[in-house]
Design an enzyme around this catalytic site. Sequence first.
Site, PDB file in Angstrom:
ATOM      1  N   VAL A 185     -15.333  -2.909  -0.233  1.00  0.00           N
ATOM      2  CA  VAL A 185     -16.085  -1.589  -0.075  1.00  0.00           C
ATOM      3  C   VAL A 185     -15.343  -0.427  -0.606  1.00  0.00           C
ATOM      4  O   VAL A 185     -16.024   0.567  -0.744  1.00  0.00           O
ATOM      5  CB  VAL A 185     -16.659  -1.446   1.289  1.00  0.00           C
ATOM      6  CG1 VAL A 185     -17.503  -2.301   1.681  1.00  0.00           C
ATOM      7  CG2 VAL A 185     -15.538  -0.979   2.320  1.00  0.00           C
ATOM      8  N   LYS A 186     -13.930  -0.352  -0.770  1.00  0.00           N
ATOM      9  CA  LYS A 186     -13.369   0.730  -1.228  1.00  0.00           C
ATOM     10  C   LYS A 186     -13.540   0.739  -2.833  1.00  0.00           C
ATOM     11  O   LYS A 186     -14.304   0.084  -3.541  1.00  0.00           O
ATOM     12  CB  LYS A 186     -11.911   0.579  -0.864  1.00  0.00           C
ATOM     13  CG  LYS A 186     -11.663   0.296   0.581  1.00  0.00           C
ATOM     14  CD  LYS A 186     -11.879   1.380   1.427  1.00  0.00           C
ATOM     15  CE  LYS A 186     -12.284   1.278   2.959  1.00  0.00           C
ATOM     16  NZ  LYS A 186     -10.993   0.713   3.651  1.00  0.00           N
ATOM     17  N   HIS A 187     -12.798   1.872  -3.528  1.00  0.00           N
ATOM     18  CA  HIS A 187     -13.080   2.144  -4.797  1.00  0.00           C
ATOM     19  C   HIS A 187     -12.810   1.043  -5.859  1.00  0.00           C
ATOM     20  O   HIS A 187     -13.628   0.934  -6.822  1.00  0.00           O
ATOM     21  CB  HIS A 187     -12.329   3.530  -5.173  1.00  0.00           C
ATOM     22  CG  HIS A 187     -12.757   4.447  -4.788  1.00  0.00           C
ATOM     23  ND1 HIS A 187     -12.254   5.020  -3.423  1.00  0.00           N
ATOM     24  CD2 HIS A 187     -13.823   5.612  -4.997  1.00  0.00           C
ATOM     25  CE1 HIS A 187     -12.932   6.201  -3.226  1.00  0.00           C
ATOM     26  NE2 HIS A 187     -14.093   6.405  -3.930  1.00  0.00           N
TER      27      HIS A 187
END
Length: 401
Positions: free
Chosen positions: A197-199
């Site tokens: 879910v992070k960049h």
Amino acid sequence: MIMKDILAIHGGKPVRETYLPYGRQWIDEEDIKAVVDILKGDYLTTGPTIKAFEERIADYVHSKYAVAISNGTAALHAACFAAGIKEGDEVITTPMTFAASANCVLYQGATPIFADIDPKTYNLNVEAVERKITEKTKAIIPVDFTGQAVDLDKILKLAEKYGLIVIEDAAHALGTSYKGKKVGSISDMTTFSLHPVKHITTGEGGVITTNDETFYNQLRMFRTHGITRDARLLELKGQGAWYYEQLALGYNYRITDIQCALGMSQLGKLESFIQKRRDLVKQYHGSLASIDGIILPYESAFSDSSWHLYIVQLALEKFTVGRKEIFEALQAENIGVNVHYIPVYYHPYYQQLGYKKGLCPNAETLYENSITLPLFPMMEAQDVEDVVTAIKKVLNYYRKA
Ligand SMILES: *Cc1c(COP(=O)(O)O)cnc(C)c1O
């Protein structure tokens, strides 16, 4: 009279036919090829791709060093170890974060101390941090919440005044700048997460960046059992080429070459991912601004944001139901809303350690009122429109007359 649509939660037709999650990775053929190439090669782990990925990250954030590690939580744990945090020490952090930002302090036998957030930026309030400093305080772990940098100049000035180490939890903020400088080049150590879910993602993964060679050596040792082969660090000199020493109690927190190949490929797309997030946020801002009862995220002048999360607050006094009912109604419309975060000290584990509710009122209020809207680079303008339509439908239904 305004006709109210029948909510999906009451059996009406949902705004979307398919569920829109709150976050999702973007993997393309180039990423898949990069991983497959490693699978066909000599090194699945402890190979050259790890070093290559670290160099790319350091280059991107303009830090001297980067250490890639098994996940963002291990990154925080390693940073606490390198900072020398131990039993009897106190470390100040925010309750408005994922539990890992405080758990890492407990791993080292030290005590997390929670300071309240600024009600506007949702980041640590620097004055609140100063009030919590004691003789035992060793470090501060600020979190760049939602992707917006904490006021780093103020935090670093405070740290200098009291001789503290700053470990910045930038799990939300890869690609963010503070006063024109990339997050990752500023604090003593900065940690990132590479969770899907992070960049950018490596499946599981994390990175610590630093400009300090001693921290760098400690981080690398901690990642691999506390063992080193670096001749400069060995206690016994002049041994054979097989020789290594365990100098501290570390862990196996290694990342693999498979993951780092994915990370390198993802890093090439980071700027476009961030641009996409910023475009979607602009669309959210534009469409939500006119809805009564919604408070949009504040943007501080000293930092841009790489927008990990888009969080809105509800003016609950304007509605006939609470956040829970609104949340559930939006879920029924197939909008994957979420809540970030339950204040860390609300968790039973922390309650049993003696932390009391009421400790950080601003963080608690944010928790009571907020919902996180879907935001990820693969979203399209139509997806944002669906979210906005669902919000209007649900809020109009529950709006007080
Ligand atoms: C995701 C996250 C972490 C933990 O990272 P993992 O890679 O999941 O271990 C730590 N802090 C914050 C603020 C996060 O959002």
